[in-house]
Design a protein around this motif. Structure first.
Motif, mmCIF file in Angstrom:
data_model
loop_
_atom_site.group_PDB
_atom_site.id
_atom_site.type_symbol
_atom_site.label_atom_id
_atom_site.label_comp_id
_atom_site.label_asym_id
_atom_site.label_seq_id
_atom_site.Cartn_x
_atom_site.Cartn_y
_atom_site.Cartn_z
ATOM 1 N N ALA A 21 55.275 -65.851 68.779
ATOM 2 C CA ALA A 21 54.603 -64.628 68.525
ATOM 3 C C ALA A 21 53.733 -64.278 69.874
ATOM 4 N N ILE A 23 52.601 -62.143 73.616
ATOM 5 C CA ILE A 23 52.004 -60.887 74.242
ATOM 6 C C ILE A 23 51.749 -61.342 75.485
ATOM 7 N N ASP A 48 53.698 -61.296 58.660
ATOM 8 C CA ASP A 48 52.523 -60.767 59.312
ATOM 9 C C ASP A 48 51.157 -61.697 58.961
ATOM 10 N N GLY A 74 53.679 -61.071 67.982
ATOM 11 C CA GLY A 74 54.152 -60.509 69.415
ATOM 12 C C GLY A 74 54.268 -58.959 69.358
ATOM 13 N N MET A 75 53.814 -58.601 70.569
ATOM 14 C CA MET A 75 53.685 -56.989 70.707
ATOM 15 C C MET A 75 54.392 -56.864 72.120
ATOM 16 N N TYR A 83 50.498 -51.088 73.543
ATOM 17 C CA TYR A 83 51.257 -52.472 73.049
ATOM 18 C C TYR A 83 51.787 -52.049 71.460
ATOM 19 N N SER A 85 54.250 -53.449 67.762
ATOM 20 C CA SER A 85 54.818 -54.431 67.283
ATOM 21 C C SER A 85 55.185 -54.005 65.730
ATOM 22 N N GLN A 86 56.334 -54.312 65.368
ATOM 23 C CA GLN A 86 56.595 -53.839 63.782
ATOM 24 C C GLN A 86 56.446 -55.311 63.063
ATOM 25 N N LYS A 110 53.280 -51.026 61.378
ATOM 26 C CA LYS A 110 53.522 -50.974 62.909
ATOM 27 C C LYS A 110 51.869 -51.515 63.353
ATOM 28 N N SER A 154 62.384 -57.583 60.942
ATOM 29 C CA SER A 154 62.619 -57.073 62.184
ATOM 30 C C SER A 154 63.030 -58.436 63.314
ATOM 31 N N THR A 156 63.386 -59.067 67.795
ATOM 32 C CA THR A 156 62.318 -59.219 68.994
ATOM 33 C C THR A 156 62.650 -58.289 69.832
#
Length: 375
Positions: A21, A23, A48, A74-75, A83, A85-86, A110, A154, A156
């Protein structure tokens, strides 16, 4: 091969697993979420809950700080500085009667931030959207728990296109997916498909765009879990690359890649790029090379010199000849921290023999740097 690979260093960080995850800020600061025994074995980076801690570096991986609890999933940073992320799955899952419901809903969570400092300060905003995904079906994961059903997951690598549209990769099941795996005994498990959502308004709303691959159109093995855990990479001028896993926990089946040349509307026939691999991560370096990190029996990366049309043999980061729960997860993060230098964060095991109450306790997170120079 017109490039040279040099291993720079490897650092042992902390005990943990699934360091995927991630960023990266515009000025090179990096966050990587990981889990440990405090997380009770849940899949960090894939849920999540986000895991137990974040690894933070401000100096390209020379030194690392642990931040507990983990900050955010992770964004991806878009060109406007936002930024995004889903959330991993639909918030509607397990909140309706799956046997009676005809139109399966998908409620997207989101995460949005307008600066990296906002992420560090834990001021990320959460938004929700009901996305219409035609023919969406209820499906199951690989945990043998019949109560843990889902309505899509989701992938990536959300991809921002040249025209400003945003593509999101997903996987799961449509009603027409009926290729069944026999080794799941507690429920009917049908092989996954991978599809794409698109936003024409910078992530405010999404809609279904296309299917990348499904196992009715492209059958490959009766034992693989299907086209799942997709990763996207925008290569420009309408060319988008998608890499996908197909294998199960102890099933040896290939990793595939597919190409779109019309901004994700249609996709090429999937082609094998590795005989195994989970959770592929794609990165285009400033020198034009594409790197794909992955793992399973080994943790490795592949290199492409021609925008993903052909790939190198696997470059082994960490060897593994044991079963999945006694070896590394294969889940990674990858960054270009300076021109020609990549940083790969992964987990490995130092004890592959002992019987542990929690199999995740045997994994340790590492960070390795490699120089890849075009000659």
């Amino acid at each position: 091969m017109s490039y040279k690979i040099e291993h720079i260093d490897t650092k042992r960080l902390w005990r943990g697993f699934f360091p995927c995850a991630d960023i990266m800020s515009d000025d090179g600061r990096i966050l990587v979420g990981a889990g440990d025994s405090l997380f009770s074995g849940k899949n960090v980076g894939l849920t999540d809950g986000l895991g137990s801690y974040s690894l933070y570096t401000t100096d390209k991986g020379d030194t690392w700080e642990m931040i507990r609890p983990c900050i955010y999933p992770g964004m991806v940073r878009f060109s406007d500085g936002k930024y995004f992320s889903q959330g991993f799955g639909s918030l509607a899952a397990r909140n309706f009667d799956k046997d009676a419901q005809e139109k399966i809903p998908y409620v997207m969570k989101k995460y949005v931030a307008h600066s990296f400092d906002q992420i560090l300060d834990k001021k990320v905003q959460t938004e929700f959207e009901c996305v219409d995904i035609p023919d969406l079906a209820v499906g199951y994961g690989d945990d043998q728990n019949s109560d843990n059903w889902s309505t899509g997951y989701s992938g990536t690598g959300a991809a921002e296109l040249d025209n400003g549209d945003i593509l999101l990769p997903m996987y799961g099941h449509f009603k027409e997916d009926r290729t069944k795996l026999e080794y799941f005994k507690n429920y009917d498990f049908y092989q996954y498909r991978t599809w794409i959502l698109v936003s024409h308004d910078k992530g405010e709303t999404f809609e279904y765009l296309s299917t990348v691959a499904d196992c009715q159109t492209y059958p490959f093995t009766p034992d693989g879990e299907g086209f799942c855990e997709p990763s996207l990479l925008n290569l420009g001028d309408g060319h988008v690359l998608c890499a996908m896993r197909t294998q199960g926990h102890e099933v040896y089946s290939p990793m595939f890649a597919s190409h779109s040349y019309d901004n994700g509307k249609t996709w090429s026939v999937p082609e094998e790029i590795s005989p195994f691999g989970v959770y592929p991560r794609l990165l285009k370096m400033k020198n034009g090379l594409i790197v794909c990190t992955s793992g399973k029996w080994d943790t490795f990366f592949l290199v492409s010199e021609d925008d993903g049309n052909t790939w190198s043999d696997r470059y082994i980061i960490a060897e593994n000849d044991g079963q999945w729960d006694k070896g590394p997860s294969g889940y990674t993060s990858v960054f270009e921290v300076e021109p020609d230098v990549i940083l790969v964060v992964y987990d490995d095991t130092e004890d592959r023999v002992s019987i542990l109450p929690n199999p995740y306790d045997r994994r340790v997170v590492y960070a390795a740097r490699y120089r890849i120079i075009k000659e």
